[in-house]
Every structure is written in C-alpha cells, then in structure tokens.
Design an enzyme around this catalytic site. Structure first.
Site, mmCIF file in Angstrom:
data_model
loop_
_atom_site.group_PDB
_atom_site.id
_atom_site.type_symbol
_atom_site.label_atom_id
_atom_site.label_comp_id
_atom_site.label_asym_id
_atom_site.label_seq_id
_atom_site.Cartn_x
_atom_site.Cartn_y
_atom_site.Cartn_z
ATOM 1 N N ASN A 1 1.668 -0.415 -3.402
ATOM 2 C CA ASN A 1 0.587 0.396 -3.971
ATOM 3 C C ASN A 1 0.899 1.900 -3.982
ATOM 4 O OD1 ASN A 1 -0.884 -1.976 -2.120
ATOM 5 N ND2 ASN A 1 -1.573 -1.826 -4.276
ATOM 6 N N ILE B 1 -0.913 7.177 -4.960
ATOM 7 C CA ILE B 1 -1.491 6.032 -4.253
ATOM 8 C C ILE B 1 -2.502 5.332 -5.146
ATOM 9 C CG2 ILE B 1 -2.719 5.308 -2.167
ATOM 10 C CD1 ILE B 1 -1.925 8.246 -1.143
ATOM 11 N N CYS B 2 -2.415 4.000 -5.162
ATOM 12 C CA CYS B 2 -3.420 3.237 -5.883
ATOM 13 C C CYS B 2 -4.379 2.615 -4.883
ATOM 14 C CB CYS B 2 -2.749 2.143 -6.714
ATOM 15 S SG CYS B 2 -3.941 1.072 -7.535
ATOM 16 N N VAL B 3 -5.530 3.277 -4.728
ATOM 17 C CA VAL B 3 -6.525 2.748 -3.811
ATOM 18 C C VAL B 3 -7.886 2.975 -4.463
ATOM 19 C CG1 VAL B 3 -6.580 4.882 -2.437
ATOM 20 C CG2 VAL B 3 -7.371 2.750 -1.418
#
Ligand SMILES: [Zn+2]
Ligand SMILES: [Zn+2]
Ligand SMILES: [Zn+2]
Ligand SMILES: [Zn+2]
Ligand SMILES: [Zn+2]
Ligand SMILES: [Zn+2]
Lengths: 519, 150
Positions: free
Chosen positions: B78, B85-87
């Site tokens: 991620n 960041i992929c959140v």
C-alpha cells in the site's frame, strides 16, 4: 503493538457503529432541545459574531479543554453547539464550514441538511459558563469572566478597546493614533516605535552639537543633508577635538584638585612660622625682663636661665617637627629640597650653638654656685661684679643668638613663600598653556569652517592654502586686502596661517643651501 | 482555525505520546509541516526499522486531509516507491474533519502490521503478499535492513 492495534480498531468501531447508536440520541435530543430553542433567546455567540470583534472560537479559557465538551473539528470548547441528525455535535460555525467543503458529518460522513441542525441548549449553557480571559489580555486586560459575559465586558468595561476607551484615553495602548509627521495611523503601542523611524519627523542634524544649524525631516537627513553637511566632512576632526577638549578639561580639573590640596598645607606652614615668631618674641621679652632684673636678683637670673633653656628646648622640638612638613614639599618641589635642607642645616648649626651655650650657661651657674659656696654664702663685691659681667656677656651672646635665629626664621618663611609662589606659578602656567591649546584648537576649527564655507561659495579652483597667497600677503600687505576681499575674520585667519607657515620656509632653503655648499 | 487546532493536537500529542511514534513540526516557525518517524512493529517484517514520515497540512485543515508520505523506502503493497500511502482515512473523499493526527498515525502503524492487498498501490507486491508470504516477508526484511536501519 497489540495496544495500538486495538485502539485503532476501537476508532474504526466508533466510525462505523456511530450511525446505529446515534440515531437514538438524535431522536431524543431532537424532541427535547428543539422546543427549548424556540422559547429561549439565542446564545451569546450570535451577538458576538455580529460584533465581529474576533473569532469567538479563539477565546482563551482559564481551564484546559475537557474532551467531553470539545468540538471534534476545532478541538476547542463548543461555541454555539449544534447537533446533526446523526447525533454528532459541533460548533455551528465548524459544521457549516465543514459542510461547505464536503457535505457529510465530520465524524461519520452522514449527509447533513444544514436546516436540520439544531442547537443543544444545555451544552451551550455549560460552555457559556466556562471562565475565559478577555481577548485583550495581550494588551494588558487581566479580566476573566464567564464566557457569556465577555461580550458585555468588551462593550462596557474593557478599557483596552480603542473605540470604547475611557479614562486612560491618553495612554491607551490599543487606541489608534495618527502620526503628526507622516499622517499614518496605527495603535499607540506601535506608534511609539514608529516615531523613532518616522521618515517625516523633523530632526536636527546628527552633528548639531558641533554647530550644524540644519533641521528637517528624517528622510532628508540621509538622502540630502548628510552629503552636503559641511560638518560631516570634518566629522573626524570634530570628534577628535571634542575628545581632546574633554581630556584637557579633565586634566584641568585634576590640577585644580592638586592646587586645592596644596592650599591648606601652605596655610599650615604659615601658622607654624607664626607660632615660631610668637615664641621668639616671648623669649625676647623675657630676655629683656631678665636683663632688667639681673642686677637686682642673681638667683632670679638662674631661674630665667632655666626657663630660657626650656624655651630653647621648645624651639628645638619645633625644629624637629619641621621635617614632618618638609617631605611633603620635597615630593612636589625637588629643586626646593636643597634650599629647605639648607635652612635645616642652618637650624642644626644654631641648635648646636645653643646647646653649647646652654652648657656654658650651666658651667657659669656652677662656677657662680661654687664661688658662692667658696665665699661661704656671703656675696663679696668682687664676686658680684664678676658675676654681673658674666651675666652681661651671656646676655649679649644670647641676644646675638636670638637675632641670628630670627634672621634664620625670616629666611625660612621667605623660602616657604617662594616655594608656594613657584608652585602656584607653575600651576598657573599650566592652566595658561592649556588655555592656549584650547584657543589654538578653536582657531583651527574656525579656520577650517571658513575654508569650507569659502569652498562652497567659490566652487572654482580654490586658492592653494599657504604658499602663493602667503608670498603675496607677506610681501605686499596692500595687495593682500584686495586679494582676499572677504570678511575680516577670513583675512585674519589667512594672515595667521601665513605668519605661521611663512618663516620656516626660508630657513629650510637656507639649510639646503648650506648642504649644497658642503657637498 | 488550522493553526489553533494543530496547536491543540500538538499539545495533546505531547501530553499523551503514541507508542513507537514520534512526530512534531519540522521547525517552530511553520506548524503546517510536521516530520516524524515510526518504529517498525515487532509483529511485522519491518521490525527493527525506523521509517521517516512527512506530514504537510494545508490552511483548510481539518476540512481537507493532510498529505502524508513515507520518506524511507519500504516494501509494502500500500506504499509506493515515492512513499505515497494508500489508506482510506486519508483519501480526499473519505476524510473526516474530526479525524486527528494521532488517529492517522495509529492507522499507519496498523497498515504496517496488516497490509491491505485488496486495495493495493503496488499490485506486484500485493500479488506476492497473497501468493508467496515467505518471499514477501524476506524481501520486506531485506528492505528494512537496507533502508530503514539506523
Ligand atoms: Zn468547533
Ligand atoms: Zn455524524
Ligand atoms: Zn478586557
Ligand atoms: Zn483605552
Ligand atoms: Zn510618522
Ligand atoms: Zn549637518
């Protein structure tokens, strides 16, 4: 690690499960609060925002924020709290701002119709009762009160608002003041700093203490005046002469102090001499008395010898005291030391003579006594005549001794006076020379200033100071007047410099000539 | 608004510091730019590593999310090579103004512990994570040793 993970999971639980639980909340609070809102007047926050004095969310609270009374958007105590249908509560301003960016509850992202927001009166009251500082705390207002009353304070009591300022109107740091020089406006607090750098303020030249008469706006000083200021050109010289003058003044003060110290010492010496004179006079008188009475009473003569001896001793003591004073003089007047020592030597000799005389006297008295004893207590005319003669001769000797003593004292006094005079003369001379130096400096300055002025008045090629004009002025006084033609001060200044620079030149050339002939 | 809230959050973070995370403004004059680091969780292949992060807030915070990225290279399905960041909670359309910095940081720690291969940023890493867990563990450990060790 497990802890952080579980906390995070808790948060996500809140996020996801809020919808369910909050529906109940919203249902109940909706019904209860909504009615109250209709009846009660709007909370203070609205009135404050109307005044637009400050962001009410920026108030400073006396107590640190409690999370249960905190808006989750601004992280402050709720201001005019409103609840959304989802059950979440925010400040009215916070939720409206959030909805502008994106429609959704800031906590659960449920869509919210702004018309559906309703005020939470109980919460609003709790928060309104919290103690806050006056927003003008930084300006000096230490007032604290319940949040609901702060509007009233700002309106009526707070003395730190320019428009509402009362007694301390003249000194209020918040009141706006217009600079009298540049006509810009700012708070008094700022104005005090501004005035130090205001470009329009009228200030004197930085060299005004040396006599520059210029006065003008600060802006012109740097830009216009300083490049032109005639004093700026000789600034170094002015500062140098100022420091020199100060040094001279200091030295003068110092010398004056020394003179003052010397004065009582001179007085002391004078008193000493007076005392000696008096005691000598006393001796002379007693001598005369004794001379008168010696014919009648021999034994009285013996006593008076004793007293005379006592006086001599006293005088001797006084001479011994003398050295206490002489070293003080010696320290300052080394050349006088010799003469004072001379007097001391004289005194020493006299003292020795007096002691021998005393011894003679005692011998005389002894012989008298022995002769008296030899006569068996009966005074024979021969003996009497002998004794009388002896006495007369003794008297004669003593008188001559006293005379030499008097003369010695007189010369001593004279020498002391001389010493005092030379000292004061020296001081006077020094003062005179200092005065001359000051005068010289003043003349130089004057000359330089005049030259500066001449330079400004006649910007053409200036007459080279000294040489050519000097030759003309020195040789032909008639021409000198026509050449200079300026004010009288000018010509004297030039004349002075000429007379100074004139003479050395021929001597220099003479020396060169001589050198030439030698070579 | 942004400054006051960040100030409040900073005070709160100083009072209740997070485990294995330290963060704060990079310099006192600019409270909108924070820097910090996360210690690799012990139950992950990132154990023993120190991962630097960079948080840039905007003046419209908290109404818009901050921009968070890793400045230390990390092998994670991620997190991309640039550190992005992929959140979910940091995505523009999912950001909630009530979310605070400490929640974001906790989410990052959780992401290191439990990568989310269903919503990957690095599809190849996600595939290895799903198919060959041993290889993923090894590579992640190698990366940590190479780039995140002090
Ligand atoms: Zn709020
Ligand atoms: Zn909600
Ligand atoms: Zn006040
Ligand atoms: Zn006032
Ligand atoms: Zn001004
Ligand atoms: Zn000037």
């Amino acid at each position: 690690m497990a802890a952080t993970g579980s906390v995070y999971r808790n948060n996500s639980n809140i996020d996801s499960s809020n919808n369910g639980s909050s529906n109940n909340n919203s249902g109940s609070s909706n019904t209860t609060n909504y009615n109250e809102t209709k009846d009660l007047p709007i909370s203070f926050s609205a009135t404050l925002t109307e005044e637009a004095l400050y962001d009410p969310r920026g108030l400073q609270y006396v107590e640190p924020t409690q999370t249960s009374l905190q808006c989750s958007v601004c992280c402050e105590y709720f201001t005019e709290p409103v609840s959304a249908p989802c059950g979440h509560t925010f400040c009215r301003a916070c939720i409206l701002q959030a909805l502008e960016v994106r429609n959704g509850c800031p906590l659960c992202r449920t869509k919210i119709d702004p018309a559906m927001l309703y005020e939470v009166i109980a919460l609003s009251r709790i928060c309104d009762e919290l103690l806050v500082y006056c927003p003008h705390k930084e300006l000096g207002c230490n007032h604290t009160c319940q949040r609901i009353q702060i509007g009233q304070h700002l309106k009526d009591d707070c003395v730190y608002i320019g428009t509402l300022c009362r007694e301390h109107h003249k000194t209020c740091p918040a009141e706006s003041v217009t600079c009298p020089h540049c006509e810009t406006t700012r708070a008094r607090l700022r104005h005090l700093e501004h005035i130090k750098t205001c470009p329009q303020q009228i200030i004197p030249c930085t060299l005004s203490e040396f006599g520059c008469p210029w006065k003008g706006p600060r802006f012109d000083l740097e830009a216009i005046h300083i490049p032109q200021c005639p004093y700026e050109a000789i600034r170094g010289f002015l500062e140098l002469s100022k420091s020199k003058m100060e040094a001279l003044e200091q030295e003068n003060q110092h010398l004056r102090g020394i003179f003052h110290d010397l004065r009582p010492q001179v007085q002391q010496l004078r008193d000493q001499v007076g005392q000696i004179q008096e005691s000598l006079q006393l001796i002379a008188e007693q001598e005369q008395e004794q001379a008168a009475g010696s014919n009648i009473n021999n034994s009285g003569g013996g006593i008076s010898f004793g007293t005379l001896g006592g006086f001599m001793d006293m005088n001797y003591h006084q001479y011994q005291h003398r050295p206490q004073f002489s070293p003080r003089i010696d320290r300052r007047e080394s050349y006088d030391l010799v003469s004072v020592n001379g007097v001391d030597n004289e005194m020493e000799m006299e003292r020795q003579r007096a002691s021998t005389m005393n011894r003679n006297n005692s011998i005389g008295a002894e012989s008298m006594m022995s002769s008296g004893a030899g006569a068996g207590g009966v005074m024979t005319p021969g003996n009497a005549a002998e004794a009388h003669e002896l006495l007369i001769s003794e008297n004669e000797r003593i008188r001559s001794e006293i005379e030499t003593l008097t003369a010695g004292l007189a010369s001593l006094e004279l020498k002391q006076n001389m010493a005092i005079m030379t000292e004061s003369m020296r001081i006077q001379e020094e003062v005179q020379s200092l005065r001359a130096v000051c005068h010289g400096l003043r003349m130089q300055m004057h000359y330089l200033l005049l030259e500066q002025q001449n330079l400004r008045h006649h910007p053409g090629p200036p007459p080279p100071p000294g040489s050519p004009a000097g030759a003309v002025g020195g040789n032909q006084p008639g021409l000198k007047g026509s050449v200079n033609g300026g004010p009288s001060g000018d010509s004297t200044a030039n004349g002075r410099s000429l007379s100074v620079s004139g003479p050395p030149r021929p001597r220099l050339s003479d020396g060169l000539g001589r050198q030439d002939t030698k070579l | 608004m942004a400054l006051r809230r960040l100030q409040a959050e900073l005070t709160d973070l100083n009072r209740n510091p997070l485990e294995n995370v330290s963060v704060g403004p990079s310099d006192d004059s600019n409270i909108l730019h924070w820097k910090g680091h996360i210690l690799g969780p012990s139950n992950s292949p990132y154990k023993g590593g120190i991962f630097k992060i960079d948080i840039q807030f905007n003046t419209d915070y908290p109404f818009k999310p901050p921009k968070v990225k890793f400045t230390t290279k990390i092998y994670h399905p991620n997190i991309d090579e640039e550190g992005a960041i992929c959140v979910a909670l940091l995505k523009n359309d999912q950001w909630k103004p009530a979310t605070r910095v400490n929640q974001v940081l906790r989410a990052l720690v959780t992401l290191l512990e439990q990568p989310n291969p269903e919503d990957p940023l690095m599809t190849d890493i996600a595939e290895i994570y799903v198919t060959d867990q041993a290889k993923f563990q090894k590579t992640a450990k190698d990366y940590t040793k190479r780039y995140a060790s002090s």
